[in-house]
Scaffold this motif. Structure first.
Motif, PDB file in Angstrom:
ATOM      1  N   TYR A   1       0.808  -1.270  -0.076  1.00 56.99           N
ATOM      2  CA  TYR A   1      -0.078   0.017  -0.049  1.00 56.99           C
ATOM      3  C   TYR A   1       0.797   1.415  -0.059  1.00 56.99           C
ATOM      4  O   TYR A   1       2.035   1.193   0.344  1.00 56.99           O
ATOM      5  CB  TYR A   1      -0.971   0.012   1.119  1.00 56.99           C
ATOM      6  N   LEU A   2       0.236   2.406   0.071  1.00 49.62           N
ATOM      7  CA  LEU A   2       0.815   3.472  -0.266  1.00 49.62           C
ATOM      8  C   LEU A   2       0.513   4.385   1.134  1.00 49.62           C
ATOM      9  O   LEU A   2      -0.517   4.581   1.423  1.00 49.62           O
ATOM     10  CB  LEU A   2       0.270   4.551  -1.379  1.00 49.62           C
ATOM     11  N   LYS A   3       1.608   4.874   1.506  1.00 52.61           N
ATOM     12  CA  LYS A   3       1.779   5.667   3.008  1.00 52.61           C
ATOM     13  C   LYS A   3       2.701   6.576   2.914  1.00 52.61           C
ATOM     14  O   LYS A   3       3.952   6.233   2.767  1.00 52.61           O
ATOM     15  CB  LYS A   3       1.690   4.615   4.084  1.00 52.61           C
ATOM     16  N   ASP A   4       2.580   7.749   3.506  1.00 57.70           N
ATOM     17  CA  ASP A   4       3.420   8.752   3.601  1.00 57.70           C
ATOM     18  C   ASP A   4       4.462   8.852   2.216  1.00 57.70           C
ATOM     19  O   ASP A   4       5.573   9.065   2.444  1.00 57.70           O
ATOM     20  CB  ASP A   4       4.464   8.529   4.681  1.00 57.70           C
ATOM     21  N   LYS A   5       3.750   8.804   1.230  1.00 60.32           N
ATOM     22  CA  LYS A   5       4.215   8.896  -0.047  1.00 60.32           C
ATOM     23  C   LYS A   5       5.372   7.889  -0.538  1.00 60.32           C
ATOM     24  O   LYS A   5       6.130   8.020  -1.111  1.00 60.32           O
ATOM     25  CB  LYS A   5       5.143  10.265  -0.377  1.00 60.32           C
TER      26      LYS A   5
ATOM     27  N   ALA B   1       8.642  10.160  -4.193  1.00 60.36           N
ATOM     28  CA  ALA B   1       8.437  11.447  -4.830  1.00 60.36           C
ATOM     29  C   ALA B   1       9.821  12.090  -4.196  1.00 60.36           C
ATOM     30  O   ALA B   1       9.988  12.514  -3.300  1.00 60.36           O
ATOM     31  CB  ALA B   1       7.432  12.001  -4.121  1.00 60.36           C
ATOM     32  N   LYS B   2      10.756  12.135  -5.306  1.00 60.60           N
ATOM     33  CA  LYS B   2      12.216  12.864  -4.830  1.00 60.60           C
ATOM     34  C   LYS B   2      11.960  14.239  -4.657  1.00 60.60           C
ATOM     35  O   LYS B   2      12.674  14.914  -3.947  1.00 60.60           O
ATOM     36  CB  LYS B   2      13.023  12.564  -6.221  1.00 60.60           C
ATOM     37  N   ASP B   3      11.065  14.807  -5.398  1.00 65.76           N
ATOM     38  CA  ASP B   3      10.796  16.243  -5.450  1.00 65.76           C
ATOM     39  C   ASP B   3       9.731  16.372  -4.197  1.00 65.76           C
ATOM     40  O   ASP B   3       8.463  15.802  -4.073  1.00 65.76           O
ATOM     41  CB  ASP B   3      10.264  16.892  -6.678  1.00 65.76           C
TER      42      ASP B   3
ATOM     43  N   SER C   1      -1.777  13.430  -3.409  1.00 69.09           N
ATOM     44  CA  SER C   1      -2.931  13.642  -4.360  1.00 69.09           C
ATOM     45  C   SER C   1      -2.256  13.618  -5.627  1.00 69.09           C
ATOM     46  O   SER C   1      -2.812  12.866  -6.560  1.00 69.09           O
ATOM     47  CB  SER C   1      -3.864  14.653  -4.048  1.00 69.09           C
ATOM     48  N   SER C   2      -0.996  14.207  -5.704  1.00 68.08           N
ATOM     49  CA  SER C   2      -0.487  14.330  -7.215  1.00 68.08           C
ATOM     50  C   SER C   2      -0.028  12.686  -7.445  1.00 68.08           C
ATOM     51  O   SER C   2       0.046  12.389  -8.642  1.00 68.08           O
ATOM     52  CB  SER C   2       0.726  15.319  -7.192  1.00 68.08           C
ATOM     53  N   LEU C   3       0.598  12.074  -6.644  1.00 61.49           N
ATOM     54  CA  LEU C   3       1.329  10.708  -6.815  1.00 61.49           C
ATOM     55  C   LEU C   3       0.135   9.949  -6.879  1.00 61.49           C
ATOM     56  O   LEU C   3       0.293   9.017  -7.870  1.00 61.49           O
ATOM     57  CB  LEU C   3       2.010  10.343  -5.294  1.00 61.49           C
TER      58      LEU C   3
ATOM     59  N   ASP D   1       1.607   6.868 -14.141  1.00 61.07           N
ATOM     60  CA  ASP D   1       2.586   6.281 -14.530  1.00 61.07           C
ATOM     61  C   ASP D   1       3.885   5.978 -13.810  1.00 61.07           C
ATOM     62  O   ASP D   1       4.946   5.458 -14.017  1.00 61.07           O
ATOM     63  CB  ASP D   1       2.961   7.155 -15.648  1.00 61.07           C
ATOM     64  N   ILE D   2       3.742   6.432 -12.490  1.00 63.21           N
ATOM     65  CA  ILE D   2       4.964   5.978 -11.584  1.00 63.21           C
ATOM     66  C   ILE D   2       4.692   4.718 -10.912  1.00 63.21           C
ATOM     67  O   ILE D   2       5.613   4.156 -10.244  1.00 63.21           O
ATOM     68  CB  ILE D   2       5.179   7.106 -10.535  1.00 63.21           C
TER      69      ILE D   2
END
Length: 574
Positions: A120-124, A144-146, A152-154, A159-160
């Motif tokens: 799952y996805l947590k804290d980016k 997310a290196k940036d 929400s963008s992630l 595509d990532i």
């Protein structure tokens, strides 16, 4: 039939939301690229026209993808090897604000020795769980290196999320270190429990394929260069440049690709052999057998044997079976006719072909419609078993589905004026044709019905505009006020997982499980339930659609166990 462009689920005509992933089909249809631009794995954001059997790409590989209207090219054929492996993806059911999320993980086995796990996805970051309290750890290092890339963008940048998990669940291939300026994906892999740094495969990857042994990665970069990476040696080898599309054998040892200039090559792991020029598509690779299209003809190349043209004047390939049998459409003068190829010779089986309505992928059986004449607007429904064609005894048969073995067909007829309800039927299918149709039920909701691996139908009646209604299985009512587009069936466990009291505003409801009888309540305020192959369930609770966070729970059918907090999205087993 229609196909969800997000997860590949085959759905009845008129379905508004995907029953598997909750996608708004109308919205996705408006966003979809033209069929000829969509690769085999339905990856709209990938630059090349990729076609590996299990290539990972943003919107997941289609499984048993049968278009409502047969598309130009080989869109139906493009799902031919998808049943050989499993796909994993998260399920965001019914929330309009979240149906754009496209997290995808490809898995080679939906279960492994009875053991299960969650990603799952947590804290980016991508996180792995053993389904035990305090049994989770981070997989990615800095997804997310940036720092200004928001959660929400992630979740919106599909595509990532292009991941592959090995059959034993020990090795994962995943994206990491995403920057806004990146073209394609930065691909890494690691042992999920290892403290060692992950190994980088390459950057700027548009689409990639990992073989079942997880020792070969075949991928294409955004530059259209094609590579293969050897995991044990931790080295890559360039196969070709200016590649338009390609196919990979299941073991990853044979790569068939087509260059922008039309030449078709077979790469055997050491060198490339040119097999033809001026081709327009690589259709499939099955073992040593390669199929490709050139000048509207289908060619076959079997190992070291000379290539041979097996079909001419092809308008559309419906499906190529492992046996070498093929259904295809041919343009004879002005009319389109349906043909069957038995591996040696072709035979016209229907004139004035109109559309394909269903395909069985295990054995050569196809449902289709044909017009009375070229100028006629009326069409009749038929089923072909190899070359033998039978007409449906009930007029206007639609919403066709096949049992997996192809021996039973399900369909709807006698639809209401608004098309929302109809009568559900089944009939046997044999070499002699269609058996007598048996009515299963009437006033059945046309937006969704499914078939279990017991060849029995589950469906809904009295559905309202928000998609909730009375849930039936094999003519027996299981529950009321069930959210139709969120129901999941676990084939291994033979259990249904679903939500009642569904809240369309926040996508939550009461989670229940049924084995075909009285439903058992698991929990209230459940968001994004995900059924594992053995019937166990993962879900989020107290989920905020503003912060995209909730508590992660796991249930074996009894009292749930809390696994984690502030979880954004679950990636699930299919």
């Amino acid at each position: 039939m229609i196909v969800c462009p997000k997860c590949g689920k085959e759905l009845p005509d008129g379905t508004k939301f995907c029953s598997k992933c909750g996608a708004n089909l109308a919205e996705l249809a408006n966003q979809a690229a033209p069929q000829d631009a969509v690769p085999q794995q339905a990856a709209p954001q990938a630059a090349p026209q990729q076609a590996a059997p299990q290539a990972v790409a943003p919107q997941a590989a289609p499984q048993q993808a049968v278009p409502q209207e047969a598309p130009q090219g080989d869109a139906a054929q493009e799902g031919m090897n998808e049943n050989k492996k499993k796909i994993v993806k998260y399920a965001a059911i019914g929330v309009a604000a979240l149906v754009f999320l496209f997290l995808v993980i490809s898995l080679f086995s939906g279960k492994k020795s009875g053991k299960h796990y969650a990603i799952y996805l947590k804290d980016k970051e991508l996180t792995y769980s053993t389904l035990k309290a305090k049994g989770s750890w981070q997989i990615s290092e800095k997804l997310a290196k940036d720092s200004d890339i928001s959660t929400s963008s992630l979740m919106g940048e599909s595509d990532i999320y292009e991941c592959v998990l090995s059959k034993d669940g020990k090795t994962i291939f995943f994206p990491d270190k995403k920057e806004r300026s990146d073209s394609g994906t930065n691909l890494f892999y690691r042992k999920v429990k290892s403290k060692k740094d992950p190994v980088k495969v390459d950057s700027s990857i548009a689409v990639y394929y990992v073989n079942e042994a997880c020792n070969l990665v075949t991928y294409q970069k955004t530059s259209s260069d094609l590579y293969q990476y050897k995991v044990k040696k931790e080295e890559k080898e360039k196969i070709a440049s200016e590649v338009s599309d390609f196919r990979v054998s299941d073991d990853g040892k044979k790569v068939v690709y087509r260059k922008d200039t039309g030449e078709v090559y077979v790469w055997n792991g050491k060198e490339s052999e040119k097999i033809d020029s001026d081709s327009s598509r690589v259709n499939s690779v099955n073992g040593n057998v390669v199929y490709y299209t050139k000048d509207n003809s289908l060619y076959k190349k079997n190992g070291s044997k000379e290539k041979e043209k097996i079909l001419s004047d092809v308008n559309r390939i419906l499906y190529i079976y492992d046996s070498g049998e093929i259904y295809y459409v041919k343009a004879d003068d002005k009319e389109k006719n349906l043909y069957y190829y038995n591996g040696k010779e072709s035979e016209k089986i229907a004139e004035n072909y109109a559309s394909v309505t269903g395909i069985c992928y295990k054995t050569p059986v196809v449902a289709f419609k044909a017009k009375e004449s070229e100028s006629s607007s009326k069409s009749t429904a038929y089923v072909a078993v190899k070359k033998n064609v039978s007409e449906f005894e009930i007029e206007d048969a639609s919403n066709v589905q096949f049992a997996e073995n192809g021996k039973t067909i399900f369909f709807m007829a006698e639809l209401s004026k608004d098309g929302d309800e109809g009568e559900l039927y089944s009939a046997s299918v044999s070499s002699k044709g269609l058996g007598k149709a048996t009515k299963i039920d009437e006033e059945v909701f046309t937006g969704f019905y499914g078939i279990t691996n017991k060849n029995k139908a589950y469906y809904f009646k009295e559905c309202n505009k928000k998609g909730t209604g009375d849930f039936y299985y094999d003519k027996k009512q299981i529950d009321t006020d069930v959210y139709a587009y969120g129901i999941q069936y676990c084939e291994d466990a033979k259990k249904f997982v679903f939500l009642t009291d569904y809240n369309t505003n926040n996508g939550s409801g009461t989670l229940k499980i049924s084995s075909g009888g009285k439903a058992k309540k698991i929990a209230d305020d459940v968001f994004m339930p995900v059924a594992l192959p053995n019937g166990y369930v993962l879900y989020l609770s107290d989920y905020s659609t503003k912060s995209y966070k909730g508590d992660l729970y796991f249930s074996k059918g009894g009292k749930p166990t809390k696994l984690d907090e502030d979880v954004n999205v679950i990636l699930s087993f299919e």
